[in-house]
Design a protein around this motif. Structure first.
Motif, PDB file in Angstrom:
ATOM      1  N   TRP A   1     -29.384  31.882  76.359  1.00  0.00           N
ATOM      2  CA  TRP A   1     -29.128  31.598  77.780  1.00  0.00           C
ATOM      3  C   TRP A   1     -28.693  30.147  77.983  1.00  0.00           C
ATOM      4  N   ARG A   2     -29.426  29.207  77.383  1.00  0.00           N
ATOM      5  CA  ARG A   2     -29.074  27.794  77.534  1.00  0.00           C
ATOM      6  C   ARG A   2     -27.734  27.490  76.884  1.00  0.00           C
ATOM      7  N   ARG A   3     -27.509  28.064  75.713  1.00  0.00           N
ATOM      8  CA  ARG A   3     -26.273  27.788  74.988  1.00  0.00           C
ATOM      9  C   ARG A   3     -25.054  28.355  75.713  1.00  0.00           C
ATOM     10  N   CYS A   4     -25.166  29.604  76.166  1.00  0.00           N
ATOM     11  CA  CYS A   4     -24.024  30.252  76.808  1.00  0.00           C
ATOM     12  C   CYS A   4     -23.814  29.766  78.239  1.00  0.00           C
ATOM     13  N   ALA A   5     -24.855  29.195  78.847  1.00  0.00           N
ATOM     14  CA  ALA A   5     -24.671  28.631  80.184  1.00  0.00           C
ATOM     15  C   ALA A   5     -23.721  27.437  80.142  1.00  0.00           C
ATOM     16  N   LYS A   6     -23.722  26.706  79.024  1.00  0.00           N
ATOM     17  CA  LYS A   6     -22.819  25.568  78.867  1.00  0.00           C
ATOM     18  C   LYS A   6     -21.463  26.007  78.339  1.00  0.00           C
ATOM     19  N   THR A   7     -21.493  26.863  77.327  1.00  0.00           N
ATOM     20  CA  THR A   7     -20.251  27.319  76.699  1.00  0.00           C
ATOM     21  C   THR A   7     -20.339  28.817  76.455  1.00  0.00           C
ATOM     22  N   PRO A   8     -19.655  29.636  77.260  1.00  0.00           N
ATOM     23  CA  PRO A   8     -19.677  31.087  77.042  1.00  0.00           C
ATOM     24  C   PRO A   8     -19.160  31.431  75.646  1.00  0.00           C
ATOM     25  N   PRO A   9     -19.630  32.516  75.055  1.00  0.00           N
ATOM     26  CA  PRO A   9     -19.154  32.895  73.720  1.00  0.00           C
ATOM     27  C   PRO A   9     -17.672  33.244  73.735  1.00  0.00           C
ATOM     28  N   GLN A  10     -17.043  33.104  72.591  1.00  0.00           N
ATOM     29  CA  GLN A  10     -15.646  33.493  72.475  1.00  0.00           C
ATOM     30  C   GLN A  10     -15.509  34.991  72.747  1.00  0.00           C
ATOM     31  N   LEU A  11     -14.331  35.391  73.198  1.00  0.00           N
ATOM     32  CA  LEU A  11     -14.150  36.764  73.649  1.00  0.00           C
ATOM     33  C   LEU A  11     -14.468  37.774  72.558  1.00  0.00           C
ATOM     34  N   HIS A  12     -14.065  37.494  71.335  1.00  0.00           N
ATOM     35  CA  HIS A  12     -14.301  38.462  70.261  1.00  0.00           C
ATOM     36  C   HIS A  12     -15.755  38.489  69.816  1.00  0.00           C
ATOM     37  N   LEU A  13     -16.560  37.525  70.274  1.00  0.00           N
ATOM     38  CA  LEU A  13     -17.984  37.494  69.939  1.00  0.00           C
ATOM     39  C   LEU A  13     -18.869  37.948  71.089  1.00  0.00           C
ATOM     40  N   SER A  14     -18.282  38.265  72.246  1.00  0.00           N
ATOM     41  CA  SER A  14     -19.092  38.595  73.416  1.00  0.00           C
ATOM     42  C   SER A  14     -19.883  39.886  73.212  1.00  0.00           C
ATOM     43  N   HIS A  15     -19.215  40.941  72.782  1.00  0.00           N
ATOM     44  CA  HIS A  15     -19.929  42.202  72.557  1.00  0.00           C
ATOM     45  C   HIS A  15     -20.942  42.107  71.403  1.00  0.00           C
ATOM     46  N   PRO A  16     -20.579  41.505  70.244  1.00  0.00           N
ATOM     47  CA  PRO A  16     -21.590  41.346  69.193  1.00  0.00           C
ATOM     48  C   PRO A  16     -22.808  40.542  69.632  1.00  0.00           C
ATOM     49  N   THR A  17     -22.586  39.488  70.430  1.00  0.00           N
ATOM     50  CA  THR A  17     -23.717  38.686  70.909  1.00  0.00           C
ATOM     51  C   THR A  17     -24.630  39.518  71.794  1.00  0.00           C
ATOM     52  N   LEU A  18     -24.039  40.257  72.712  1.00  0.00           N
ATOM     53  CA  LEU A  18     -24.834  41.090  73.601  1.00  0.00           C
ATOM     54  C   LEU A  18     -25.514  42.211  72.830  1.00  0.00           C
ATOM     55  N   ALA A  19     -24.821  42.751  71.827  1.00  0.00           N
ATOM     56  CA  ALA A  19     -25.421  43.807  71.008  1.00  0.00           C
ATOM     57  C   ALA A  19     -26.623  43.279  70.226  1.00  0.00           C
ATOM     58  N   ALA A  20     -26.549  42.029  69.769  1.00  0.00           N
ATOM     59  CA  ALA A  20     -27.684  41.439  69.056  1.00  0.00           C
ATOM     60  C   ALA A  20     -28.896  41.294  69.974  1.00  0.00           C
ATOM     61  N   LEU A  21     -28.657  40.915  71.235  1.00  0.00           N
ATOM     62  CA  LEU A  21     -29.764  40.801  72.188  1.00  0.00           C
ATOM     63  C   LEU A  21     -30.379  42.164  72.471  1.00  0.00           C
ATOM     64  N   VAL A  22     -29.535  43.167  72.644  1.00  0.00           N
ATOM     65  CA  VAL A  22     -30.052  44.531  72.844  1.00  0.00           C
ATOM     66  C   VAL A  22     -30.805  44.992  71.604  1.00  0.00           C
ATOM     67  N   GLY A  23     -30.310  44.588  70.424  1.00  0.00           N
ATOM     68  CA  GLY A  23     -31.001  44.940  69.187  1.00  0.00           C
ATOM     69  C   GLY A  23     -32.407  44.363  69.124  1.00  0.00           C
ATOM     70  N   LEU A  24     -32.588  43.161  69.652  1.00  0.00           N
ATOM     71  CA  LEU A  24     -33.936  42.584  69.711  1.00  0.00           C
ATOM     72  C   LEU A  24     -34.847  43.414  70.615  1.00  0.00           C
TER      73      LEU A  24
END
Length: 204
Positions: A103-126
Motif C-alpha cells: 500500500w505504501r509503495r504503490c501509493a507513491k509509485t503504482p506498479p507497471q502495467l504488466h505487473l499490476s495483475h501479478p501484484t494483485l494476484a499475489a495479494l489475493v494469494g496471501l
C-alpha cells in the motif's frame, strides 16, 4: 504503449484518414475499413487500458486488506483456542504487514502495467493462504465461506480472465485437498456447490 492507445482512440485521427460521411453529431465517420481498423486497435489496446485500471486499484485494495488482516490477527487471539491462534494470528499479522508495505509503495509509485495483475494476484494469494490454513486447522466446512468470498471478490477486481482462472484453480485445489481428507460431513457437499457457484459468478 498506453499513451499511444489513448491518442489513437480519442483524437479522431482514424476518422480523418478513413472518410465515410458525417455521423449525427457532424463528425466524420469511418468507412468499413476504418471501423475494422478501429476495432483491431481497441482489441490491441485493451490489455494496456485494463492494466492501468488494475494498477490504480492495487494501492487502495492493499490498504483495505492490511487493515482487515490486522483486525483478523487481533480477533484470532480472543476468539480461537491457543493451539489455533498461535498459528493463525502471526500469519494474519504477517499478511497485514506485507499488504501495508504494498500500500505504501504503490501509493507513491503504482506498479507497471504488466505487473499490476501479478501484484494483485499475489495479494489475493496471501488471503487464500490464510483461508487454507484456517480451514486445514479447524476442518470446519463453514470456514469454506472464506473461499467463497475470495472467489467473488477476485471476480470483481481482476480484469484478466486468465488471472482469475489461475486464482480459481488454486482455491479449488486447496479446498478439495482439505475437504477430501477431512471426516465426512454433509456440509462439505453443500459448500462445494457454493464454491462452484461463486467461481462461475466471479468469472462472469
Amino acid at each position: 504503449g498506453l499513451r499511444r492507445c489513448r491518442r489513437l482512440l480519442h483524437d479522431g485521427l482514424l476518422r480523418q484518414h478513413h472518410p465515410g460521411g458525417l455521423d449525427q453529431d457532424g463528425i466524420e465517420a469511418p468507412d468499413r475499413r476504418g471501423r475494422l481498423r478501429l476495432g483491431r486497435l481497441r482489441r490491441d489496446c485493451r490489455p494496456a487500458i485494463l492494466g492501468e485500471a488494475v494498477a490504480d486499484a492495487v494501492s487502495p485494495l492493499s490498504g483495505v486488506g492490511a487493515g482487515l488482516y490486522a483486525l483478523f490477527a487481533f480477533a484470532h487471539v480472543f476468539v480461537l483456542p491457543a493451539t489455533q491462534w498461535h498459528v493463525l494470528a502471526p500469519l494474519a499479522a504477517g499478511t497485514s504487514l506485507v499488504m501495508a508495505y504494498v500500500w505504501r509503495r504503490c501509493a507513491k509509485t503504482p506498479p507497471q502495467l504488466h505487473l499490476s495483475h501479478p501484484t494483485l494476484a499475489a495479494l489475493v494469494g496471501l488471503g487464500l493462504l490464510n483461508s487454507t490454513v484456517h480451514l486445514w486447522i479447524q476442518r470446519e466446512p463453514l470456514q469454506s465461506t472464506n473461499f467463497v468470498l475470495i472467489l467473488v471478490a477476485s471476480g470483481m477486481i481482476f480484469l484478466s480472465r486468465r488471472t482469475y482462472l489461475a486464482v480459481s484453480i488454486a482455491a479449488a485445489g486447496s479446498w478439495l485437498s482439505i475437504a477430501l481428507t477431512s471426516p465426512p460431513r454433509s456440509e462439505w457437499a453443500h459448500m462445494g456447490f457454493a464454491l462452484l457457484t461463486a467461481a462461475c459468478a466471479g468469472y462472469a
